[in-house]
Write a protein that holds these residues in place. Structure first.
Motif, PDB file in Angstrom:
ATOM      1  N   PRO A 135      21.364  62.332  -1.313  1.00  0.00           N
ATOM      2  CA  PRO A 135      22.497  62.758  -0.479  1.00  0.00           C
ATOM      3  C   PRO A 135      22.186  62.531   0.999  1.00  0.00           C
ATOM      4  O   PRO A 135      21.077  62.782   1.463  1.00  0.00           O
ATOM      5  CB  PRO A 135      22.624  64.247  -0.800  1.00  0.00           C
ATOM      6  N   GLY A 136      23.178  62.004   1.725  1.00  0.00           N
ATOM      7  CA  GLY A 136      23.017  61.758   3.145  1.00  0.00           C
ATOM      8  C   GLY A 136      22.362  60.439   3.494  1.00  0.00           C
ATOM      9  O   GLY A 136      22.150  60.147   4.662  1.00  0.00           O
ATOM     10  N   GLN A 137      22.037  59.620   2.488  1.00  0.00           N
ATOM     11  CA  GLN A 137      21.376  58.346   2.767  1.00  0.00           C
ATOM     12  C   GLN A 137      22.333  57.155   2.776  1.00  0.00           C
ATOM     13  O   GLN A 137      21.885  56.026   2.862  1.00  0.00           O
ATOM     14  CB  GLN A 137      20.257  58.088   1.759  1.00  0.00           C
ATOM     15  N   SER A 138      23.605  57.388   2.693  1.00  0.00           N
ATOM     16  CA  SER A 138      24.539  56.265   2.785  1.00  0.00           C
ATOM     17  C   SER A 138      24.873  56.038   4.266  1.00  0.00           C
ATOM     18  O   SER A 138      24.754  56.924   5.094  1.00  0.00           O
ATOM     19  CB  SER A 138      25.807  56.546   1.978  1.00  0.00           C
ATOM     20  N   TRP A 139      25.284  54.821   4.578  1.00  0.00           N
ATOM     21  CA  TRP A 139      25.535  54.435   5.964  1.00  0.00           C
ATOM     22  C   TRP A 139      26.941  53.879   6.099  1.00  0.00           C
ATOM     23  O   TRP A 139      27.454  53.240   5.187  1.00  0.00           O
ATOM     24  CB  TRP A 139      24.498  53.402   6.406  1.00  0.00           C
ATOM     25  N   ASP A 140      27.551  54.101   7.265  1.00  0.00           N
ATOM     26  CA  ASP A 140      28.901  53.594   7.517  1.00  0.00           C
ATOM     27  C   ASP A 140      28.911  52.079   7.694  1.00  0.00           C
ATOM     28  O   ASP A 140      29.871  51.413   7.324  1.00  0.00           O
ATOM     29  CB  ASP A 140      29.495  54.241   8.777  1.00  0.00           C
ATOM     30  N   ALA A 141      27.859  51.547   8.302  1.00  0.00           N
ATOM     31  CA  ALA A 141      27.792  50.105   8.539  1.00  0.00           C
ATOM     32  C   ALA A 141      26.329  49.691   8.626  1.00  0.00           C
ATOM     33  O   ALA A 141      25.447  50.506   8.911  1.00  0.00           O
ATOM     34  CB  ALA A 141      28.530  49.743   9.829  1.00  0.00           C
ATOM     35  N   VAL A 142      26.104  48.410   8.368  1.00  0.00           N
ATOM     36  CA  VAL A 142      24.772  47.830   8.501  1.00  0.00           C
ATOM     37  C   VAL A 142      24.905  46.487   9.228  1.00  0.00           C
ATOM     38  O   VAL A 142      25.954  45.840   9.160  1.00  0.00           O
ATOM     39  CB  VAL A 142      24.069  47.625   7.141  1.00  0.00           C
ATOM     40  N   ASP A 181      30.557  46.846   6.580  1.00  0.00           N
ATOM     41  CA  ASP A 181      30.726  48.261   6.281  1.00  0.00           C
ATOM     42  C   ASP A 181      29.898  48.632   5.065  1.00  0.00           C
ATOM     43  O   ASP A 181      29.820  47.863   4.107  1.00  0.00           O
ATOM     44  CB  ASP A 181      32.199  48.583   6.001  1.00  0.00           C
ATOM     45  N   GLY A 182      29.296  49.794   5.116  1.00  0.00           N
ATOM     46  CA  GLY A 182      28.553  50.296   3.979  1.00  0.00           C
ATOM     47  C   GLY A 182      29.517  50.771   2.897  1.00  0.00           C
ATOM     48  O   GLY A 182      30.477  51.481   3.186  1.00  0.00           O
ATOM     49  N   ALA A 183      29.286  50.375   1.683  1.00  0.00           N
ATOM     50  CA  ALA A 183      30.071  50.854   0.549  1.00  0.00           C
ATOM     51  C   ALA A 183      29.345  52.065  -0.046  1.00  0.00           C
ATOM     52  O   ALA A 183      28.279  52.462   0.434  1.00  0.00           O
ATOM     53  CB  ALA A 183      30.216  49.741  -0.491  1.00  0.00           C
ATOM     54  N   THR A 184      29.888  52.629  -1.073  1.00  0.00           N
ATOM     55  CA  THR A 184      29.253  53.751  -1.747  1.00  0.00           C
ATOM     56  C   THR A 184      27.867  53.330  -2.235  1.00  0.00           C
ATOM     57  O   THR A 184      27.725  52.286  -2.881  1.00  0.00           O
ATOM     58  CB  THR A 184      30.102  54.230  -2.943  1.00  0.00           C
ATOM     59  N   ALA A 185      26.872  54.133  -1.892  1.00  0.00           N
ATOM     60  CA  ALA A 185      25.497  53.796  -2.274  1.00  0.00           C
ATOM     61  C   ALA A 185      25.354  53.801  -3.788  1.00  0.00           C
ATOM     62  O   ALA A 185      25.847  54.704  -4.465  1.00  0.00           O
ATOM     63  CB  ALA A 185      24.523  54.786  -1.650  1.00  0.00           C
ATOM     64  N   LEU A 186      24.690  52.818  -4.304  1.00  0.00           N
ATOM     65  CA  LEU A 186      24.434  52.729  -5.738  1.00  0.00           C
ATOM     66  C   LEU A 186      23.389  53.756  -6.153  1.00  0.00           C
ATOM     67  O   LEU A 186      23.533  54.445  -7.154  1.00  0.00           O
ATOM     68  CB  LEU A 186      23.958  51.318  -6.095  1.00  0.00           C
ATOM     69  N   CYS A 187      22.316  53.851  -5.368  1.00  0.00           N
ATOM     70  CA  CYS A 187      21.219  54.752  -5.691  1.00  0.00           C
ATOM     71  C   CYS A 187      20.651  55.289  -4.383  1.00  0.00           C
ATOM     72  O   CYS A 187      20.020  54.534  -3.637  1.00  0.00           O
ATOM     73  CB  CYS A 187      20.156  53.988  -6.469  1.00  0.00           C
ATOM     74  N   ALA A 188      20.913  56.550  -4.079  1.00  0.00           N
ATOM     75  CA  ALA A 188      20.428  57.134  -2.834  1.00  0.00           C
ATOM     76  C   ALA A 188      20.471  58.656  -2.922  1.00  0.00           C
ATOM     77  O   ALA A 188      21.260  59.219  -3.685  1.00  0.00           O
ATOM     78  CB  ALA A 188      21.288  56.667  -1.667  1.00  0.00           C
ATOM     79  N   LEU A 198      27.604  56.795  17.859  1.00  0.00           N
ATOM     80  CA  LEU A 198      26.762  56.994  16.687  1.00  0.00           C
ATOM     81  C   LEU A 198      26.343  58.450  16.491  1.00  0.00           C
ATOM     82  O   LEU A 198      25.893  59.116  17.418  1.00  0.00           O
ATOM     83  CB  LEU A 198      25.505  56.131  16.805  1.00  0.00           C
ATOM     84  N   GLU A 199      26.476  58.877  15.265  1.00  0.00           N
ATOM     85  CA  GLU A 199      25.938  60.171  14.838  1.00  0.00           C
ATOM     86  C   GLU A 199      24.458  60.026  14.525  1.00  0.00           C
ATOM     87  O   GLU A 199      23.643  60.887  14.825  1.00  0.00           O
ATOM     88  CB  GLU A 199      26.696  60.667  13.605  1.00  0.00           C
ATOM     89  N   GLU A 200      24.135  58.888  13.909  1.00  0.00           N
ATOM     90  CA  GLU A 200      22.760  58.613  13.503  1.00  0.00           C
ATOM     91  C   GLU A 200      22.587  57.103  13.374  1.00  0.00           C
ATOM     92  O   GLU A 200      23.536  56.392  13.064  1.00  0.00           O
ATOM     93  CB  GLU A 200      22.477  59.285  12.157  1.00  0.00           C
ATOM     94  N   ARG A 234      25.582  55.283  11.357  1.00  0.00           N
ATOM     95  CA  ARG A 234      26.499  56.337  10.930  1.00  0.00           C
ATOM     96  C   ARG A 234      27.311  56.737  12.157  1.00  0.00           C
ATOM     97  O   ARG A 234      26.761  57.174  13.169  1.00  0.00           O
ATOM     98  CB  ARG A 234      25.733  57.535  10.371  1.00  0.00           C
ATOM     99  N   PHE A 235      28.629  56.553  12.069  1.00  0.00           N
ATOM    100  CA  PHE A 235      29.511  56.771  13.209  1.00  0.00           C
ATOM    101  C   PHE A 235      29.916  58.232  13.356  1.00  0.00           C
ATOM    102  O   PHE A 235      30.040  58.955  12.361  1.00  0.00           O
ATOM    103  CB  PHE A 235      30.783  55.930  13.075  1.00  0.00           C
ATOM    104  N   LYS A 236      30.162  58.639  14.595  1.00  0.00           N
ATOM    105  CA  LYS A 236      30.743  59.955  14.850  1.00  0.00           C
ATOM    106  C   LYS A 236      32.172  59.948  14.331  1.00  0.00           C
ATOM    107  O   LYS A 236      32.861  58.917  14.357  1.00  0.00           O
ATOM    108  CB  LYS A 236      30.714  60.279  16.337  1.00  0.00           C
ATOM    109  N   ALA A 237      32.614  61.099  13.860  1.00  0.00           N
ATOM    110  CA  ALA A 237      33.936  61.198  13.233  1.00  0.00           C
ATOM    111  C   ALA A 237      35.072  61.007  14.238  1.00  0.00           C
ATOM    112  O   ALA A 237      36.150  60.564  13.871  1.00  0.00           O
ATOM    113  CB  ALA A 237      34.080  62.558  12.539  1.00  0.00           C
ATOM    114  N   ASP A 238      34.838  61.308  15.485  1.00  0.00           N
ATOM    115  CA  ASP A 238      35.914  61.285  16.491  1.00  0.00           C
ATOM    116  C   ASP A 238      36.028  59.931  17.196  1.00  0.00           C
ATOM    117  O   ASP A 238      35.883  59.828  18.399  1.00  0.00           O
ATOM    118  CB  ASP A 238      35.696  62.389  17.518  1.00  0.00           C
TER     119      ASP A 238
END
Length: 121
Positions: free
Chosen positions: A70-77, A61-68, A108-110, A28-32
């Motif tokens: 809140p907060g469990q989606s990732w920007d990239a894998v 790049d992570g797409a919209t999570a199918l089943c997760a 990285l944010e996370e 999960r990337f930092k916004a800046d």
């Protein structure tokens, strides 16, 4: 968790069976500008990874999570295969990697680094 600690390494190596391991990277990337800084890190770290016999199997790049939740989606894998766990530890101890790693951390944010044992089916 973004920084790998000595305790993390000890736990990781305690399970080393000298077999190939794949590291799942959830990012999960930092916004800046985090995504661009991560790309800068990859440009520096790519040759280092290769010197240790590791290979990036998949990155995207992570797409919209199918089943997760809140907060469990990732920007990239990414999936990175290492010859064994010891090789990963040697790589992150490399002085050249020590130059690249602060760029990774600033991007990285996370992050989650999840080792995966390769199953023989």
């Amino acid at each position: 968790m973004i920084k790998v600690t000595a305790a993390d390494i000890d736990r990781f190596l305690a399970e080393d069976d000298d077999q190939p391991t794949v590291m799942l990277n959830l990012l999960r990337f930092k916004a800046d500008g985090g995504r661009q800084r991560y790309l800068d890190y990859l440009a520096m770290a790519g040759p280092i990874v290769g010197r240790y016999g590791a290979e990036i199997i998949l990155a995207g790049d992570g797409a919209t999570a199918l089943c997760a939740e809140p907060g469990q989606s990732w920007d990239a894998v990414a999936l990175v295969r290492y010859p064994n766990r010891s090789t990963f530890v040697e790589m992150i101890a490399d002085p050249a990697y020590a130059v690249a790693d602060p760029i990774r951390m600033s991007a990285l944010e996370e992050a989650v680094l999840q080792p995966i044992r390769i199953m023989r089916l």
